[in-house]
Design an enzyme around this catalytic site. Structure first.
Site, PDB file in Angstrom:
ATOM      1  N   ASP A   1      10.077   3.760  13.158  1.00 11.84           N
ATOM      2  CA  ASP A   1      10.684   2.654  13.894  1.00 11.84           C
ATOM      3  C   ASP A   1      12.060   2.238  13.378  1.00 11.84           C
ATOM      4  OD1 ASP A   1       9.391   1.707  11.619  1.00 11.84           O
ATOM      5  OD2 ASP A   1       8.157   0.227  12.661  1.00 11.84           O
TER       6      ASP A   1
ATOM      7  N   ASP B   1       1.798   4.944   1.610  1.00 14.18           N
ATOM      8  CA  ASP B   1       1.603   5.895   2.695  1.00 14.18           C
ATOM      9  C   ASP B   1       2.199   7.226   2.272  1.00 14.18           C
ATOM     10  OD1 ASP B   1       0.456   4.045   4.561  1.00 14.18           O
ATOM     11  OD2 ASP B   1       2.453   3.185   4.780  1.00 14.18           O
TER      12      ASP B   1
ATOM     13  N   ASP C   1       0.861  -1.181   0.000  1.00 18.37           N
ATOM     14  CA  ASP C   1       0.000   0.000   0.000  1.00 18.37           C
ATOM     15  C   ASP C   1       0.899   1.233   0.000  1.00 18.37           C
ATOM     16  OD1 ASP C   1       1.037   0.112   2.600  1.00 18.37           O
ATOM     17  OD2 ASP C   1      -0.730  -0.882   3.421  1.00 18.37           O
TER      18      ASP C   1
HETATM   19  P1  ATP Z   1       3.853  -2.914   5.299  1.00 11.84           P
HETATM   20  O1  ATP Z   1       2.802  -1.914   4.900  1.00 11.84           O
HETATM   21  O2  ATP Z   1       4.583  -3.541   4.208  1.00 11.84           O
HETATM   22  O3  ATP Z   1       3.385  -3.870   6.320  1.00 11.84           O
HETATM   23  P2  ATP Z   1       5.055  -0.568   6.425  1.00 11.84           P
HETATM   24  O4  ATP Z   1       6.487  -0.291   6.772  1.00 11.84           O
HETATM   25  O5  ATP Z   1       4.425   0.285   5.393  1.00 11.84           O
HETATM   26  O6  ATP Z   1       4.996  -2.098   6.052  1.00 11.84           O
HETATM   27  P3  ATP Z   1       2.946   0.323   8.104  1.00 11.84           P
HETATM   28  O7  ATP Z   1       2.367  -0.320   9.333  1.00 11.84           O
HETATM   29  O8  ATP Z   1       2.109   0.487   6.903  1.00 11.84           O
HETATM   30  O9  ATP Z   1       4.250  -0.501   7.768  1.00 11.84           O
HETATM   31  O10 ATP Z   1       3.511   1.729   8.586  1.00 11.84           O
HETATM   32  C1  ATP Z   1       3.979   2.717   7.672  1.00 11.84           C
HETATM   33  C2  ATP Z   1       5.183   3.423   8.251  1.00 11.84           C
HETATM   34  O11 ATP Z   1       4.828   4.090   9.471  1.00 11.84           O
HETATM   35  C3  ATP Z   1       6.330   2.507   8.638  1.00 11.84           C
HETATM   36  O12 ATP Z   1       7.168   2.239   7.549  1.00 11.84           O
HETATM   37  C4  ATP Z   1       7.028   3.325   9.708  1.00 11.84           C
HETATM   38  O13 ATP Z   1       7.847   4.315   9.144  1.00 11.84           O
HETATM   39  C5  ATP Z   1       5.878   4.004  10.415  1.00 11.84           C
HETATM   40  N1  ATP Z   1       5.404   3.217  11.567  1.00 11.84           N
HETATM   41  C6  ATP Z   1       4.381   2.327  11.573  1.00 11.84           C
HETATM   42  N2  ATP Z   1       4.192   1.808  12.781  1.00 11.84           N
HETATM   43  C7  ATP Z   1       5.118   2.343  13.588  1.00 11.84           C
HETATM   44  C8  ATP Z   1       5.443   2.204  14.968  1.00 11.84           C
HETATM   45  N3  ATP Z   1       4.762   1.359  15.740  1.00 11.84           N
HETATM   46  N4  ATP Z   1       6.455   2.952  15.447  1.00 11.84           N
HETATM   47  C9  ATP Z   1       7.130   3.811  14.645  1.00 11.84           C
HETATM   48  N5  ATP Z   1       6.894   3.971  13.355  1.00 11.84           N
HETATM   49  C10 ATP Z   1       5.902   3.267  12.814  1.00 11.84           C
HETATM   50 MG    MG Z   2       2.423   0.290   4.731  1.00 13.08          MG
END
Ligand code: ATP
Ligand code: MG
Length: 409
Positions: free
Chosen positions: A108, A32, A30
């Site tokens: 994170d 962001d 997805d």
């Molecule tokens: P995927 O969507 O592939 O599972 P993602 O890295 O995009 O992985 P998301 O949960 O969609 O994960 O979160 C988007 C972004 O927001 C992350 O890449 C990170 O930078 C930030 N993020 C998400 N959750 C946290 C958290 N618990 N603490 C700190 N930063 C976070």
């Molecule tokens: Mg994501």
């Protein structure tokens, strides 16, 4: 989308998993977006927009069936500012807005803090993410212990990304996970459900499970199952979970649907199965009664750790309850089960039990055969051999009406 923000005079970047995945040549799940516009300003720009979240306020912009998450740059905070709530080092509300550099430092992992700038197609890296991306390392931004205390779910995220990307978790983060795992007990059970689905309903579920076990985090998610695993290291319980997750991976690879209900049934099967033995032997219950009771009990106890929505657990229980009925393969009434809405899931579950080494292969073969044929031939499979019939009869409690066959009713 990005351009509309830009033309309105705001900064706009793609960030997080989508940038990371694109740089790795993988298809992003997805997208962001992050911006210096506040959620309310985003809502004013896009009519198809909803504001969500309390702990972490976001704008969801809908495009047909797709949702793009738009977050406002956030800053580290101390708990003093408006919009910030911190308790025992854990961030409960994270709504202090800031600049893009500040935003990067509160994410994170370094590889999750890369910003793709649409103005000049450059990638901004404020945390050393590019280097870690090349080296295949998951490194926390800042002090691992502090960052895990702020949000213990990051430990689960570390495991998930390690499994998904095949990355190593940096040694200082590993140490912190071994030390702080138990903080997962303080996470609201509702939030853990989402995280568990992300860990296991994917194409790297087995690896995620193995890593959770390695870092001893699995026991905070499924304590009763973990206890069974400890008793029989590498035995049936472990095998069953692995087979179930392999099954999930295979289904995803074939674009078949995967349901949380089946996953829950599989992850809690071992506690249910072992309780059933006890209830039958010690309490004299029938297998059906025992499964009913053990199933309810396992779900009740699990609810203290992870909230499993009822719409799924109802189905998980049906899958369990159909197991003894599937064992009576070949009995006269067994064909009716084919009409049961949970038949297919229960049958898949039975196959799983066989593949993990339970003595149910004969029943699996019968149900497989029954589904391959139709009409007369299917009926003919249901005449149980004479000996078996005699033996089974007394166990089944039928009313007179039922014994008389369908014509009588
Ligand atoms: P995927 O969507 O592939 O599972 P993602 O890295 O995009 O992985 P998301 O949960 O969609 O994960 O979160 C988007 C972004 O927001 C992350 O890449 C990170 O930078 C930030 N993020 C998400 N959750 C946290 C958290 N618990 N603490 C700190 N930063 C976070
Ligand atoms: Mg994501």
């Amino acid at each position: 989308m990005l351009y509309r923000l830009k033309n309105a005079g705001y900064k706009a970047y793609l960030v997080g998993g989508c940038v990371r995945d694109m740089l790795l040549g993988r298809e992003p799940k997805d997208f962001d977006v992050c911006t210096d516009a506040t959620p309310e300003e985003v809502a004013r720009l896009f009519r198809n927009c909803r504001l969500i979240g309390r702990r972490f306020r976001l704008a969801h912009v809908h495009f047909g069936r797709e949702i793009i998450e738009v977050a406002t740059f956030r800053a580290q905070h101390t708990g003093e500012e408006e919009g910030s709530v911190i308790e025992n080092g854990m961030i409960l509300r994270d709504n202090v807005y800031g600049t893009v550099e500040e935003d990067a430092l509160r994410r994170d992992f370094t590889v999750n803090a890369l910003y793709y700038n649409i103005n000049d197609f450059s990638v901004a890296d404020y945390a050393g993410g590019m280097e870690d991306l090349r080296a295949g390392v998951l490194r926390l931004i800042g002090e691992p212990e502090v960052r895990f205390r702020e949000d213990p779910v990051r430990m689960l995220r570390a495991v998930r990304f390690a499994a998904k990307l095949g990355f190593r978790i940096a040694p200082d983060a590993e140490q912190a996970i071994f030390k702080l795992g138990e903080l997962l007990q303080d996470i609201p059970p509702a939030r853990l459900f989402e995280e568990v689905l992300k860990l296991f309903l994917n194409s790297y579920a087995v690896q995620a499970y193995e890593l959770l076990r390695h870092y001893d985090l699995f026991k905070y998610l499924f304590p009763a199952t973990d206890a069974c695993l400890a008793e029989e290291e590498e035995g049936y319980p472990h095998m069953f979970v692995v087979r179930a997750l392999e099954n999930t991976e295979a289904r995803i690879a074939e674009n078949k649907p995967v349901t949380p209900a089946f996953l829950i049934a599989a992850l809690l099967w071992e506690p249910v199965r072992s309780a059933v033995h006890g209830l039958m032997q010690e309490e004299g219950m029938t297998e059906a009664q025992a499964i009913q009771m053990a199933g309810r009990d396992a779900l009740d106890r699990q609810a203290g750790h992870i909230v499993l929505p009822r719409r799924f657990t109802v189905q998980s229980r049906e899958i369990w309850q159909l197991q003894p009925r599937l064992m009576r393969a070949g009995a006269k009434r067994s064909l009716r089960l084919l009409q049961h809405p949970r038949f297919r899931a229960a049958y898949d579950f039975l196959l799983l039990r066989a593949s993990a080494g339970e003595d149910v292969q004969e029943q699996c073969d019968w149900w497989t055969r029954v589904q391959e044929v139709e009409g007369e031939e299917r009926q003919s499979l249901c005449q149980p051999p004479k000996g078996a019939k005699k033996k089974r009869r007394p166990r089944r409690r039928r009313s007179k009406k039922e014994t008389a066959g369908p014509e009588a009713s």
